[in-house]
Scaffold this active site. Structure first.
Site, PDB file in Angstrom:
ATOM      1  N   GLY A  11       0.767  -1.243   0.000  1.00  0.00           N
ATOM      2  CA  GLY A  11       0.000   0.000   0.000  1.00  0.00           C
ATOM      3  C   GLY A  11       0.802   1.300   0.000  1.00  0.00           C
ATOM      4  O   GLY A  11       1.733   1.487  -0.798  1.00  0.00           O
ATOM      5  N   TYR A 151     -10.588   2.751  16.058  1.00  0.00           N
ATOM      6  CA  TYR A 151      -9.668   3.161  14.974  1.00  0.00           C
ATOM      7  C   TYR A 151      -9.576   4.686  14.953  1.00  0.00           C
ATOM      8  O   TYR A 151      -8.480   5.252  14.888  1.00  0.00           O
ATOM      9  CB  TYR A 151     -10.140   2.620  13.615  1.00  0.00           C
ATOM     10  CG  TYR A 151      -9.233   3.057  12.481  1.00  0.00           C
ATOM     11  CD1 TYR A 151      -7.900   2.648  12.430  1.00  0.00           C
ATOM     12  CD2 TYR A 151      -9.694   3.911  11.468  1.00  0.00           C
ATOM     13  CE1 TYR A 151      -7.054   3.072  11.401  1.00  0.00           C
ATOM     14  CE2 TYR A 151      -8.863   4.338  10.440  1.00  0.00           C
ATOM     15  CZ  TYR A 151      -7.542   3.910  10.413  1.00  0.00           C
ATOM     16  OH  TYR A 151      -6.698   4.325   9.404  1.00  0.00           O
ATOM     17  N   LYS A 155      -6.263   7.203  15.529  1.00  0.00           N
ATOM     18  CA  LYS A 155      -5.792   8.201  14.560  1.00  0.00           C
ATOM     19  C   LYS A 155      -5.905   9.615  15.142  1.00  0.00           C
ATOM     20  O   LYS A 155      -5.122  10.497  14.777  1.00  0.00           O
ATOM     21  CB  LYS A 155      -6.529   8.038  13.228  1.00  0.00           C
ATOM     22  CG  LYS A 155      -6.106   6.770  12.466  1.00  0.00           C
ATOM     23  CD  LYS A 155      -4.611   6.799  12.093  1.00  0.00           C
ATOM     24  CE  LYS A 155      -4.176   5.597  11.275  1.00  0.00           C
ATOM     25  NZ  LYS A 155      -2.755   5.661  10.855  1.00  0.00           N
ATOM     26  N   GLY A 182      -8.190  10.250   3.029  1.00  0.00           N
ATOM     27  CA  GLY A 182      -9.495   9.590   3.001  1.00  0.00           C
ATOM     28  C   GLY A 182      -9.302   8.199   2.417  1.00  0.00           C
ATOM     29  O   GLY A 182      -8.301   7.541   2.716  1.00  0.00           O
ATOM     30  N   GLU A 187      -4.325  -2.750   0.832  1.00  0.00           N
ATOM     31  CA  GLU A 187      -4.788  -3.955   1.546  1.00  0.00           C
ATOM     32  C   GLU A 187      -5.528  -3.587   2.841  1.00  0.00           C
ATOM     33  O   GLU A 187      -5.931  -4.467   3.610  1.00  0.00           O
ATOM     34  CB  GLU A 187      -3.592  -4.871   1.850  1.00  0.00           C
ATOM     35  CG  GLU A 187      -2.976  -5.436   0.586  1.00  0.00           C
ATOM     36  CD  GLU A 187      -1.730  -6.273   0.824  1.00  0.00           C
ATOM     37  OE1 GLU A 187      -1.445  -6.633   1.988  1.00  0.00           O
ATOM     38  OE2 GLU A 187      -1.029  -6.558  -0.166  1.00  0.00           O
ATOM     39  N   PHE A 188      -5.689  -2.275   3.053  1.00  0.00           N
ATOM     40  CA  PHE A 188      -6.288  -1.765   4.299  1.00  0.00           C
ATOM     41  C   PHE A 188      -7.633  -2.432   4.638  1.00  0.00           C
ATOM     42  O   PHE A 188      -7.840  -2.896   5.766  1.00  0.00           O
ATOM     43  CB  PHE A 188      -6.454  -0.240   4.152  1.00  0.00           C
ATOM     44  CG  PHE A 188      -7.124   0.441   5.305  1.00  0.00           C
ATOM     45  CD1 PHE A 188      -6.414   0.826   6.430  1.00  0.00           C
ATOM     46  CD2 PHE A 188      -8.487   0.718   5.271  1.00  0.00           C
ATOM     47  CE1 PHE A 188      -7.032   1.475   7.497  1.00  0.00           C
ATOM     48  CE2 PHE A 188      -9.118   1.361   6.324  1.00  0.00           C
ATOM     49  CZ  PHE A 188      -8.385   1.739   7.439  1.00  0.00           C
TER      50      PHE A 188
HETATM   51  P1  NDP Z   1      -1.853  -1.813   3.987  1.00  0.00           P
HETATM   52  O1  NDP Z   1      -2.567  -2.857   4.789  1.00  0.00           O
HETATM   53  O2  NDP Z   1      -1.769  -1.996   2.519  1.00  0.00           O
HETATM   54  O3  NDP Z   1      -0.375  -1.587   4.565  1.00  0.00           O
HETATM   55  C1  NDP Z   1      -0.129  -1.552   5.954  1.00  0.00           C
HETATM   56  C2  NDP Z   1       1.361  -1.689   6.207  1.00  0.00           C
HETATM   57  O4  NDP Z   1       1.578  -1.609   7.636  1.00  0.00           O
HETATM   58  C3  NDP Z   1       1.920  -3.019   5.746  1.00  0.00           C
HETATM   59  O5  NDP Z   1       3.159  -2.807   5.121  1.00  0.00           O
HETATM   60  C4  NDP Z   1       2.100  -3.805   7.031  1.00  0.00           C
HETATM   61  O6  NDP Z   1       3.230  -4.666   6.914  1.00  0.00           O
HETATM   62  C5  NDP Z   1       2.411  -2.684   8.035  1.00  0.00           C
HETATM   63  N1  NDP Z   1       2.095  -3.103   9.398  1.00  0.00           N
HETATM   64  C6  NDP Z   1       0.862  -3.328   9.933  1.00  0.00           C
HETATM   65  N2  NDP Z   1       0.978  -3.759  11.197  1.00  0.00           N
HETATM   66  C7  NDP Z   1       2.304  -3.815  11.484  1.00  0.00           C
HETATM   67  C8  NDP Z   1       3.062  -4.188  12.615  1.00  0.00           C
HETATM   68  N3  NDP Z   1       2.468  -4.611  13.753  1.00  0.00           N
HETATM   69  N4  NDP Z   1       4.404  -4.132  12.554  1.00  0.00           N
HETATM   70  C9  NDP Z   1       5.008  -3.716  11.428  1.00  0.00           C
HETATM   71  N5  NDP Z   1       4.360  -3.329  10.319  1.00  0.00           N
HETATM   72  C10 NDP Z   1       3.020  -3.395  10.347  1.00  0.00           C
HETATM   73  O7  NDP Z   1      -2.609  -0.452   4.342  1.00  0.00           O
HETATM   74  P2  NDP Z   1      -2.353   1.084   3.910  1.00  0.00           P
HETATM   75  O8  NDP Z   1      -1.188   1.225   3.030  1.00  0.00           O
HETATM   76  O9  NDP Z   1      -3.644   1.612   3.452  1.00  0.00           O
HETATM   77  O10 NDP Z   1      -2.066   1.709   5.346  1.00  0.00           O
HETATM   78  C11 NDP Z   1      -0.939   2.466   5.656  1.00  0.00           C
HETATM   79  C12 NDP Z   1      -1.315   3.542   6.661  1.00  0.00           C
HETATM   80  O11 NDP Z   1      -2.262   4.430   6.063  1.00  0.00           O
HETATM   81  C13 NDP Z   1      -1.977   3.030   7.935  1.00  0.00           C
HETATM   82  O12 NDP Z   1      -1.449   3.741   9.032  1.00  0.00           O
HETATM   83  C14 NDP Z   1      -3.450   3.387   7.725  1.00  0.00           C
HETATM   84  O13 NDP Z   1      -4.131   3.571   8.947  1.00  0.00           O
HETATM   85  C15 NDP Z   1      -3.330   4.672   6.958  1.00  0.00           C
HETATM   86  N6  NDP Z   1      -4.490   5.087   6.175  1.00  0.00           N
HETATM   87  C16 NDP Z   1      -5.021   4.274   5.204  1.00  0.00           C
HETATM   88  C17 NDP Z   1      -6.116   4.691   4.480  1.00  0.00           C
HETATM   89  C18 NDP Z   1      -6.778   3.834   3.447  1.00  0.00           C
HETATM   90  O14 NDP Z   1      -7.927   4.131   3.063  1.00  0.00           O
HETATM   91  N7  NDP Z   1      -6.117   2.811   2.922  1.00  0.00           N
HETATM   92  C19 NDP Z   1      -6.714   6.013   4.711  1.00  0.00           C
HETATM   93  C20 NDP Z   1      -6.097   6.770   5.764  1.00  0.00           C
HETATM   94  C21 NDP Z   1      -5.026   6.319   6.453  1.00  0.00           C
HETATM   95  P3  NDP Z   1       3.281  -6.196   7.397  1.00  0.00           P
HETATM   96  O15 NDP Z   1       1.886  -6.748   7.311  1.00  0.00           O
HETATM   97  O16 NDP Z   1       4.269  -6.825   6.476  1.00  0.00           O
HETATM   98  O17 NDP Z   1       3.772  -6.097   8.789  1.00  0.00           O
HETATM   99  C1  8X3 Z   2      -8.775   5.001   6.614  1.00  0.00           C
HETATM  100  C2  8X3 Z   2      -9.914   5.819   6.111  1.00  0.00           C
HETATM  101  O1  8X3 Z   2     -12.372   6.335   6.362  1.00  0.00           O
HETATM  102  O2  8X3 Z   2     -11.692   3.998   6.535  1.00  0.00           O
HETATM  103  O3  8X3 Z   2      -8.098   5.614   7.640  1.00  0.00           O
HETATM  104  O4  8X3 Z   2     -11.248   5.538   8.318  1.00  0.00           O
HETATM  105  S1  8X3 Z   2     -11.356   5.399   6.889  1.00  0.00           S
END
Ligand code: NDP
Ligand code: 8X3
Length: 249
Positions: A11, A151, A155, A182, A187-188
């Protein structure tokens, strides 16, 4: 220049690593999935003239965080940019029905893990008298939506820590910024729904969400401002989203 990016196996973190690599940064990439880190490191070093260190650890474990960071060579300890990206949402249910295990995973990762990494790296930056910490928050750190309870709380904590770190690190010349996205398709949602890909897909049905590259470009833009400019905070949404609950489908 060196960038340390947590959660670079997927991601936003993965795209951010590519963006910094394109711009000539040497990288420290982290995550728990060693296989992905090994593959990604090889791909980055083959494509760009940079060196990459991969550190496999769970950011929830303070001793693992410390030993991973301490294992860096003196050159790689001169970190210019830390991107605190690793994080997750687990579940989407009412507070009264909340799953305690989900709560603990989110609190331990999004708050405590971010703190463990930031404290160690901030101290290296203080020694080096320079650095920039970029926190990945969320629209969930600015608003609270139904069933988002814990969650959103984690944040909101990132939002508060972003402001607190900026104050405390000011005398040391260290910049602190946050990007608050947003909906980004990564993979979120698969993680949020415990691997239920069908349910995760529905989140992005009939919309054009942000791409992880959009956030990566924003993060790099924040990191590449002149030394007298700090971008404190950015909220970035897909055009079809007005706030956390108003989405045009
Ligand atoms: P992904 O699930 O695609 O990526 C998450 C990453 O975090 C992975 O590389 C995972 O690596 C790592 N991670 C999770 N838990 C751990 C842990 N305990 N130790 C080490 N690494 C960890 O999600 P996103 O790219 O979307 O998320 C990235 C950030 O963006 C997060 O903080 C999320 O809250 C934030 N965000 C996402 C949004 C969305 O809509 N997607 C919107 C707003 C914010 P691995 O599993 O290999 O450990
Ligand atoms: C991820 C965006 O809207 O799912 O932080 O909380 S939301």
């Amino acid at each position: 220049m060196i960038a340390f990016i947590t959660g670079a196996t997927s991601g936003i973190g993965k795209s951010t690593a590519i963006e910094f690599a394109k711009n000539g940064y040497h990288l420290i990439i982290t995550g728990r999935r060693q296989e992905r880190l090994t593959e990604f490191k090889a791909e980055l070093e083959m494509t760009y003239p940079i060196k990459v260190v991969d550190l496999c650890f769970d950011i929830r474990e303070e001793t693992l965080v410390n030993s991973a960071i301490d294992s860096l060579s003196e050159d790689f300890k001169r970190i210019d940019v830390l991107v605190n990206n690793a994080g997750l949402a687990a579940g989407l249910s009412s507070f009264q029905d909340g799953n305690i295990n989900h709560w603990e995973r989110m609190i331990d990762t999004n708050i405590k893990g971010l703190l463990y990494v930031s404290r160690r790296v901030a101290n290296l930056m203080i020694t080096n008298k320079k650095g920039h910490i970029i926190n990945v928050g969320s629209i969930a750190g600015k608003e609270v939506y139904a069933n988002g309870n814990v969650y959103c709380a984690t944040k909101h904590a990132v939002d508060a820590l972003n402001k607190g770190m900026r104050i405390d690190l000011l005398p040391h010349g260290i910049k602190v910024s946050a990007v608050n996205p947003g909906m980004v398709e990564t993979e979120f949602s698969i993680v949020r729904f415990d691997g239920d890909e069908e349910r995760a897909k529905k989140v992005y049905d009939n919309i054009v969400p942000l791409k992880p590259e959009d956030i990566a470009e924003t993060i790099y833009w924040m990191a590449s401002r002149p030394s007298h400019v700090n971008i404190n905070d950015v909220i970035i949404m897909p055009t079809i989203q007005a706030n956390s609950t108003t989405v045009l489908r």
